[in-house]
Scaffold this active site. Structure first.
Site, PDB file in Angstrom:
ATOM      1  N   LYS A 260     -11.434  45.809 -17.704  1.00  0.00           N
ATOM      2  CA  LYS A 260     -11.338  44.973 -18.920  1.00  0.00           C
ATOM      3  C   LYS A 260     -10.673  43.630 -18.604  1.00  0.00           C
ATOM      4  CE  LYS A 260      -8.939  47.943 -21.337  1.00  0.00           C
ATOM      5  NZ  LYS A 260      -8.811  48.990 -20.309  1.00  0.00           N
TER       6      LYS A 260
ATOM      7  N   GLU B 222       1.489  44.221 -21.862  1.00  0.00           N
ATOM      8  CA  GLU B 222       0.878  44.343 -20.540  1.00  0.00           C
ATOM      9  C   GLU B 222       1.933  44.231 -19.441  1.00  0.00           C
ATOM     10  OE1 GLU B 222      -2.595  45.041 -19.891  1.00  0.00           O
ATOM     11  OE2 GLU B 222      -2.145  45.677 -21.919  1.00  0.00           O
ATOM     12  N   ARG B 223       1.513  44.471 -18.220  1.00  0.00           N
ATOM     13  CA  ARG B 223       2.443  44.470 -17.093  1.00  0.00           C
ATOM     14  C   ARG B 223       2.763  43.036 -16.662  1.00  0.00           C
ATOM     15  NH1 ARG B 223      -1.680  47.584 -17.090  1.00  0.00           N
ATOM     16  NH2 ARG B 223      -1.486  49.853 -16.938  1.00  0.00           N
TER      17      ARG B 223
END
Length: 492
Positions: free
Chosen positions: A170, A196-197
């Site tokens: 994605k 998110e990271r």
């Protein structure tokens, strides 16, 4: 701990006169008593020894008490501590100087490039544009990615969802769209990372800098390790910036959200912390309202358009999950990413039969494009139905007509793969940008059996279909193709 460097919050605090005191602290949930004036819902409060703890009011419990959710860690907060009412909601910086910068939810620059000056601060809580200002025209938004432009055309000013489980591509597809669109769409790209990271943010920043497209990008991150209140509001801050470029600068905006499921998840955490009764599968009872409040602000108006592409993590690859179902209802295009196709090396790993777009009608894309898309879907659908027979009895047991369908479908699948600019360093293949005209021509020529004597591999990971003719000779293909196909199907 996040330091308070944002000018907007500091200016508000300097004029703050309404003071309260902490009554209770339970994790990220803080109860505060105000004796003089009760702050409105969404008011931003400051607490702590250095005023470094930010709290957003979510509930007015009675005439003197409010309950809020902390947007920062609450270490050091204790009962009896003074709390300042900033006199307004959470605000985001807007202006030309925010371009090429990276921010957190408070508007603090986190890219180590100094503070941002010459900006205006606007509330992150804005209503969607009224119906009278919305555009009624439907236009196609070209991406340069064959499979999307042909089978799942995106709408200018619309919302497209990338549905897929963990690790199916994605984020790679999102970053490829940034590369492709900033080049030939003279707009602004805003990347919003929700939950998110930090590694992904660092990689994206470096990649965009190397590609030379950072000057027309803004990035916002509410990272995975931040409290749920912060992750829940970073999407609203990104939309406030997007609305500025659409309404004030009259520019088209590409808003990329990675990942909208994390927004719903943060809302679920906030709802649970606030003591609300959970709904189906543990989701918050207000999920549809919260999601609509964010999605309806993404619109095509008379001054410009915000086109949004959103990655949607699907828990356990289950498309009937309430988060996926509620997100589907807001989208004009749904791109479903298949783990099976990813395992076969067919990138982008888009499920060609499950993905769809409301733009794929004759009135919008034209008769030729519509007919071709339907023919491609029909061919792939027939191939899908024949796969069980091939697995059990082998390819040679099919009728000649069915064999032709299988050959066309397999060549179409390979032609609709594409090397990406963002993966050049991993694959060693140069990225390709393909126009809609070339994509349609290639599919039409494959359906007309022009490439029946060429090996399937010649169509894999190419740009335009003419590249297949340069890389393979048909006379060699006629001897090698049956063996290649039988081997592939035996493996399946």
């Amino acid at each position: 701990m996040i330091e308070s460097k944002s000018h907007g919050v500091t200016e508000q605090a300097s004029s703050a006169t309404n003071m309260g005191a902490v009554v209770a602290v339970r994790g990220s949930v803080v109860d505060i008593r105000f004796d003089t004036k009760l702050p409105p819902i969404y008011s931003l409060l400051r607490a702590g020894d250095k005023k470094q703890i930010f709290i957003e009011v979510l509930v007015q419990r009675d005439a003197f008490h409010v309950r809020g959710i902390a947007l920062t860690p609450t270490q050091g907060l204790a009962r009896g501590m003074l709390v300042e009412d900033t006199g307004g909601p959470l605000k985001a910086p807007v202006g030309k100087s925010i371009l090429s910068r990276m921010f957190d939810v408070f508007g603090n620059a986190i890219d180590r490039a100094g503070t941002v000056s010459d900006v205006e601060w606007r509330s992150v809580h804005n209503p969607p544009p009224p119906m009278s200002r919305r555009s009624t025209k439907s236009q196609i938004f070209e991406t340069g990615i064959k499979v999307i432009d042909v089978l799942v055309p995106l709408e200018r000013g619309g919302k497209a969802g990338l549905f897929g489980g963990a690790g199916v591509g994605k984020t790679v597809l999102l970053t490829e769209m940034i590369h492709n669109m900033i080049g030939h769409q003279h707009g602004v790209s805003i990347f919003c990372g929700i939950g998110e990271r930090c590694r992904e943010g660092q990689e994206l920043y470096s990649d965009m800098k190397e590609a030379g497209v950072l000057e027309n990008m803004v990035m916002l991150f509410g990272q995975m390790n931040e409290p749920p209140g912060s992750r829940f509001r970073v999407g609203h801050a990104a939309l406030t910036m997007a609305e500025y470029f659409r309404d004030d600068e009259h520019r088209d905006v590409l808003l990329l959200i990675d990942n909208i499921f994390r927004f719903i998840q943060a809302g679920m955490e906030v709802s649970g912390l606030m003591g609300q009764m959970p709904s189906r599968l543990g989701y918050q009872p207000t999920m549809s309202t919260e999601l609509a409040g964010l999605e309806e602000r993404i619109a095509n108006t008379d001054t410009g358009a915000i086109t949004s592409i959103q990655a949607v993590y699907v828990p356990a690859d289950d498309l009937t999950d309430p988060a996926a179902v509620h997100t589907f209802s807001h989208l004009s295009a749904s791109i479903v990413i298949s783990r099976k196709r990813a395992s076969e090396g067919l990138y982008p790993a888009i499920d060609l039969l499950q993905s769809g777009s409301k733009m794929a009608t004759t009135g919008i894309v034209g008769q030729r494009h519509y007919d071709l898309a339907q023919k491609i879907r029909s061919t792939l659908s027939q191939y899908e139905a024949l796969k069980d027979i091939i697995a059990m009895l082998g390819l040679e047991q099919l009728s000649p007509a069915d064999r032709k369908i299988v050959a066309r479908a397999r060549r179409l699948e390979r032609f609709l793969t594409q090397p990406f600019f963002t993966t050049e360093q991993f694959t060693g293949l140069k990225g390709k940008l393909v126009s809609l005209k070339d994509s349609l021509d290639g599919c039409e020529r494959i359906l007309n059996d022009e490439f029946k004597d060429y090996p399937e591999s010649s169509l894999y990971m190419i740009g335009t279909v003419d590249e297949a003719k340069k890389s393979a000779k048909p006379e060699l293909a006629s001897r090698t193709i049956p063996q290649a196909e039988d081997t592939d199907h035996a493996k399946a």
